[in-house]
Structures are given as C-alpha cells and as structure tokens.
Design an enzyme around this catalytic site. Structure first.
Site, mmCIF file in Angstrom:
data_model
loop_
_atom_site.group_PDB
_atom_site.id
_atom_site.type_symbol
_atom_site.label_atom_id
_atom_site.label_comp_id
_atom_site.label_asym_id
_atom_site.label_seq_id
_atom_site.Cartn_x
_atom_site.Cartn_y
_atom_site.Cartn_z
ATOM 1 N N GLU A 1 0.815 -1.215 0.000
ATOM 2 C CA GLU A 1 0.000 0.000 0.000
ATOM 3 C C GLU A 1 0.853 1.271 0.000
ATOM 4 O O GLU A 1 0.810 2.099 0.911
ATOM 5 C CB GLU A 1 -0.964 0.000 1.195
ATOM 6 C CG GLU A 1 -1.977 -1.121 1.140
ATOM 7 C CD GLU A 1 -2.872 -1.194 2.357
ATOM 8 O OE1 GLU A 1 -3.893 -1.897 2.316
ATOM 9 O OE2 GLU A 1 -2.544 -0.543 3.386
ATOM 10 N N GLU B 1 -6.933 -7.538 -0.991
ATOM 11 C CA GLU B 1 -7.366 -7.424 0.402
ATOM 12 C C GLU B 1 -8.777 -6.864 0.457
ATOM 13 O O GLU B 1 -9.101 -5.907 -0.253
ATOM 14 C CB GLU B 1 -6.473 -6.463 1.213
ATOM 15 C CG GLU B 1 -5.111 -6.954 1.603
ATOM 16 C CD GLU B 1 -4.403 -5.950 2.508
ATOM 17 O OE1 GLU B 1 -5.106 -5.212 3.239
ATOM 18 O OE2 GLU B 1 -3.167 -5.895 2.470
#
Length: 673
Positions: free
Chosen positions: A153, A312
């Site tokens: 991320e 995710e």
C-alpha cells in the site's frame, strides 16, 4: 513480456494475508488443513517480516519461511510472496534515523508503526534492494511461488517527506523535468510574491509557511513524492524480474478515492505486471456497495480493462474507523462477488487468522477469534465453494456502458489552498456522478482525460479543474466524432502547472462546450438556487456553486430562476460535429443530476433500465469461455432480473430462462447460452 497472471493458479484466487510468524509453528498444520477445507488457493506471506528474515544487519534467518513455503506447496496452496520493505527493522532505523520521514512542519516520525519511510533515503534504498535480492535468489524458483508482492500500500500512511535528503532529490527531479532554473520559474509563476529563484539550491520542499505557498510548487511536490515511491517499486520489480523470471510482480493499490489520494494510479498501472487492489467499506452512512462498485470499476480501468485481483478486503468489520460494524449475513460473499463481477480474478482478505496482539487485533479475518464454530467461518467455507464453481470465467472481461474521466493530478491541484469555495469537493462530485450512473444500472469505465474515449457513447467529467490543452482537444474530438459529453462546473480551468488558461473560463473546454463563464459566484452555506427548464415548467435545485454563463453556440436547457446568476443559463447543450456536449454549472441534488444524465443518455442512445429495481446490480463479463451475467441483490426484498438469453446459474447448477429470481441479499451468476 512478464506474466500477468499468478503462476500455477488454475482457479480464482481465494485466501488472505497469512502471518504465521505471529503464531507458534504448531498451529501451521492446523492452518493449512483449514485452508483446504475453505477452498483457499493462494495466501500472501512475508509482507511485514523483514525483522524476522534479517534479525541483525546481514544475518538472515530463512528457515521458518523455507518450512512455510514447503508446507503450502505440499498442500497445493500458492504463495503471493512479499518483499517486506514497508517496515524496515528497528536496527535499521537505529543505524539510519534519517530514513524516518519528516513532516511539512519539521517533525521527524518515530519507529513503531508501518510505512514510516523517507523514499529518498539512500540507506533505505540500498537495504530494500538487498533484502529483495536475497528473497529473489532464494525463492525465485520455489514451486509454491505464484506472485511477487512488493512493499504494501504505497502512500499509506506516508507518501511525502520534507527532509533535507528529499530537498536534494527534489532539486535533481526538477532539473530532469524542466532542464533549467528559468523553466522552473516560468512553470511556477515565481514572479508572483517575489519567489524568483536563481539556482536549484535555493529551492526547498513546500514546508510550512506563514501563509499560502506557491501552488505550482506544491503540485510538483505531490508529483515528485509519487514518482519517488514509484522509483523504489521499479527498483525492486527489476531485481525480481532479473532473478525470478516468469513470475509476475505487483504491489497492492488502494484505488478507492476515500482511502488513498497521494498516488497517480494511471502511472502505477503501467508499472505492475498485474494490477491488484485493497478495498475496505467506509461505513459513513452512505450506500457502501456503490463505493465498492466505483473502486472496482476504477481498478479495472487502471488495469486497462484487463482482469485484476482484489488482494485485500475484510470478512466482516475493520478496526480503524470511528465505528466498525460487522458485515451482515451474506454481505461478505456479496462484496466479494461484486468485485469479481467488475473484473477481479478472485477475492483475497486481510487476513487469514485474526491477530491476538497488535494494532489490528479487532480487524476481522477468515479464521476469527470465535474459531470455526462461527458464522464468519461458515460463510468463508461457502464462499470458497462458490468461487470454485466460477473458475471458468477467469480471463473474461467486464463490459462497460459509459465512461467517467478522472485524473489524480487534477484532484491534487483542486485540493490546494485558496480555491473559490471550501464546499466544492472533487471527490464528492465524482461520487455523485458515479452514483447517478450506478442507479441507472450502467457499468462505468474510468478514463484518463487524454485517453481514447471513442468506445463509449457517454462520457461524464465530474471534476477536471486541471485540464491540459491535449485533454481539451481530446474531449472536443470525442464529441465531434459522435460522443455525448457531460461536464460539471470548475473544469477546464488551469493547465498542468496550475496556471489559468488564457481567456475566459472554462479555458481548455470553452470550444467543446460552446460557452464562456464570466464569473463564478459560490453560494453560502445552506443556500440553494432554483433552476427552471426552458422548454417547460420543471424545476431543479442546486447548491454550493453558480456561474454567469454566456452561450457561444450552446443552447440553454435550464436557467437560474433565482440566486446571484438569475436569468443566466444553468445547464446547456452544445451540438458539435456529430455529438453533443452538456454543461452543468451548479451542484445539482441527486434527482436533478439524474434528470440531466437522463437527457444525455437519450442523446447517447442509452435506453433506461426500468426493468431493474434500485440496488439490484447487473454486470456482465465476457470472453472466450462465454458471457456471464452477475446479478447482485443489495436489498431486503427478492427481485427478478430479466434475461435476454437462457443459461445456467453457476452457483446452483440450475437452468434459467426468461427471468432470474435473485433472493434478498443474494448473488446469482449465469452463464448465458
């Protein structure tokens, strides 16, 4: 060309982040047994494991990871193997405290969380390259390896650092971008407020200043920070490509506009072998399934329409919002299948087993604290079986009906200080336009403003404050060649340096819209205006913004009936070449915006879907294996979806024809004949 699908994966990806280092090895056998019971096909490992893999500088401990990957391979589970460069070890920061990022105000962050990285730090870059090379040499040919997962991320929670190392790097970046200090002065308009520079050494990052700083400098620093993170990703990717050929490399994006605003995903999408995304429901009172669809459509568009992967999401509640409700029965599966409908090649979660310690111990997981005698676990097992029944749609592509123009650079520029109204929010306009299209049951592609738009009969531009001359020409050509365009206010205003386009607003979009704007007149808090239809007695409501619009070829469709711009056009329509361009000069409430989009849909030849109830989502994927219709019922009532061909409902195996019955909260997937 590098591979773009996880190596050795023959079904949809299903699993989650697996962090066995948090647990004694005695649990690992139980984990893989449960993974097989749940139908898990791939897990992400090693993402936060740098301290465990290199406990001291240059001293490596790969034994536990060797045993883990061998165990996964033995049980037929593929591995998405992370490079753990999102969290360097404590010993690294003790030796290199200057690798911790510095805020705009001059505060250096401390070690103890994640993502606390100065991406310009030479020490960090060297250490990241070394651990990546060690992993690639050891595991590049491991039979369990399906995918490389670089970092985690990017941009969350820190994207920009303002330290002296970054200052030096920024100066080099500016020289490479502009070629001379005079060109920097010209681009930034430094004649204003006496900010002229005579040498690169005089330029610092846009640190805290007594009042507003130079907006062009701030915009370039956003670009620099994004490019610096991307440099580090590319460095790791190239190592992996060299030492582990044939295995695709990715990093997990966060394309939801509410979750990461510091990354230009159009640029990043060109750098990864496979686009992957993380998505979490934002439970702020809005319809979460609409934001989910928007994020999935945006991710697919960043992937160029190709299949992508949801890497995710959550089985139930998260733990980092002000309020974190559990997902209702069936919601986890509905969320997962909604992403798959819009192009994902699977559904992965954070995480496999719920943590007992640490900051995310209350974040849900596939194996919850309650264990296998729980609703969440039973739904996890059922979802695994359902995904197994959908393996045949791998490689198919989602079919879109319309497009939305979006640009991160424009968003960055619009969000700088001293704009005409604090109430105008680019993301809010994007959300509102998207929701209007969603409620018309239209699947949306997103597009860069300079991209080819010819495949879409309808293109909407909800917020494009920064519009390059090339983008203006592109949108004009789209309309001239037969497209239907809808543009919202405060678009077309500045160029790539945040300089106002010469002449009247809306600058780069004057010609395609057939009008000029003499002035803006934003409204006060709570104020509204009424706008009336030129050809009838219908009335719409707007707020936040009004404009003094002067038609230059456009026809007036709705007029301001009151407010500061009373008597001026509020909504216009311009016939140009073979197409039509609409302009909306105020913020319309949802029913009013729907009226405008409905009229534009008529121009575009898009028929309304009056046969589908609100919040019953219908999306198609198509490819060599066939055409698949996803019907997702987000309501508490049973629904019927008309079918234009008979087929087989894949989750039940039942034949269907005429109409498809979709129970409340359920999902059906039909292979059409």
């Amino acid at each position: 060309m590098p591979e773009t699908t996880p190596r050795g994966l023959r079904r949809l990806a299903y699993g989650g982040d697996y962090n066995p280092e948090q647990w004694p090895e005695s649990i690992w056998q139980e984990d893989v047994r449960l993974m097989r019971e749940a139908g898990v096909t791939m897990v992400s490992v090693g993402i936060f494991s740098w301290a465990g893999l290199e406990p001291e500088p240059g001293a490596y401990d790969f034994g536990w990871l060797d045993r883990l990957l061998d165990l996964l391979h033995e049980h037929g589970i593929r591995a998405d193997l992370g490079t753990p460069t999102v969290v360097p070890p404590a010993w690294f920061y003790r030796a290199h405290p200057d690798a911790l990022p510095v805020t705009r105000e001059g505060t250096r962050y401390a070690f103890g969380s994640r993502g606390a990285i100065c991406h310009s730090s030479p020490a960090y870059r060297a250490a990241a390259a070394t651990i990546t090379e060690q992993l690639a040499r050891r595991y590049g040919a491991h039979p369990a390896l399906a995918l490389w997962h670089v970092h985690n991320e990017y941009g969350v929670p820190v994207s920009a650092c303002y330290c002296d190392t970054c200052a030096d790097h920024f100066r080099r970046w500016l020289d490479a971008r502009y070629g001379s200090i005079d060109a920097v002065n010209d681009a930034w308009g430094t004649a204003f407020w006496g900010q002229h520079y005579t040498a690169y050494e005089q330029i610092d990052p846009p640190r805290a200043t007594p009042t507003v700083g130079n907006p062009a400098q701030a915009l370039d620093y956003r670009r620099f920070a994004d490019a610096t993170m991307r440099e580090n990703f590319s460095m790791e990717r190239d190592i992996l490509h060299r030492l582990s050929p044939g295995v695709p490399v990715t990093t997990n994006f966060m394309t939801a506009l509410s979750q990461c605003d510091s990354v230009d995903y159009w640029a990043w999408g060109r750098e990864v072998d496979l686009v992957t995304n993380d998505h979490y429901l934002i439970t702020d009172g809005r319809r979460t399934h609409v934001n989910l669809a928007m994020a999935a459509d945006l991710t697919r568009s960043v992937a160029g329409g190709a299949p992508w992967l949801l890497l995710e999401h959550s089985t139930s509640g998260v733990n980092w919002q002000p309020r974190n409700p559990a997902k209702r029965p069936g919601e986890m599966a509905r969320n997962s299948l909604a992403h798959i409908a819009r192009g994902s090649e699977g559904a992965m979660f954070f995480q496999w087993r719920q943590s007992r310690r640490g900051a995310e111990k209350f974040h849900s997981a596939m194996v919850p604290h309650a264990g296998t005698d729980s609703r969440v676990w039973r739904e996890v097992v059922q979802l695994g079986a359902d995904l197994g029944a959908l393996a045949e749609l791998r490689g198919t592509r989602t079919v879109a009906d319309a497009a939305m123009v979006w640009d991160w650079h424009s968003w960055w520029a619009q969000n700088l200080e001293w704009r005409p109204s604090r109430d105008h929010d680019a993301r809010e306009r994007a959300d509102s336009f998207y929701e209007t299209l969603y409620d018309r049951h239209l699947t949306v592609d997103f597009a860069h403003p300079e991209a080819d738009l010819s495949a879409h009969p309808l293109v909407v531009v909800p917020a494009l404050y920064l519009t390059t001359e090339a983008a203006g020409r592109n949108l004009r050509a789209y309309v001239e060649n037969g497209g239907t365009l809808v543009v919202s206010y405060f678009s077309g205003i500045v160029d790539e340096h945040d300089a106002v386009h010469p002449g009247a607003y809306p600058g780069a979009l004057r010609d395609v819209l057939g009008l000029t704007v003499e002035e803006w007149s934003p409204l006060g808090e709570g104020e509204t205006v009424r706008i009336t239809e030129a050809a009838g007695d219908g009335a719409l409501t707007g707020d936040v913004w009004t404009e003094f619009v002067v038609p230059r070829g456009a026809e007036t469709i709705w007029t301001y009936a009151d407010g500061p711009a009373a008597g001026h056009p509020a909504v216009t329509r311009h016939r140009l070449g073979k197409g039509t361009a609409w302009y909306v000069s105020t913020r319309l409430a949802p029913p009013a915006l729907d009226a405008v989009i409905g009229a534009a849909c008529e121009d575009a030849g898009i028929a309304p879907r009056t046969d589908l109830p609100r919040d019953v989502e219908v999306v198609r994927r198509t490819g060599d294996s066939g055409t698949y219709l996803f019907a997702l019922n987000h309501t508490a009532h049973d629904a019927k979806v008309p079918l234009d061909a008979p087929g087989t409902e894949l989750l039940s195996g039942e034949p269907v024809a005429g109409h498809l019955a979709v129970p409340a909260g359920a999902v059906c997937v039909v292979r059409l004949a």
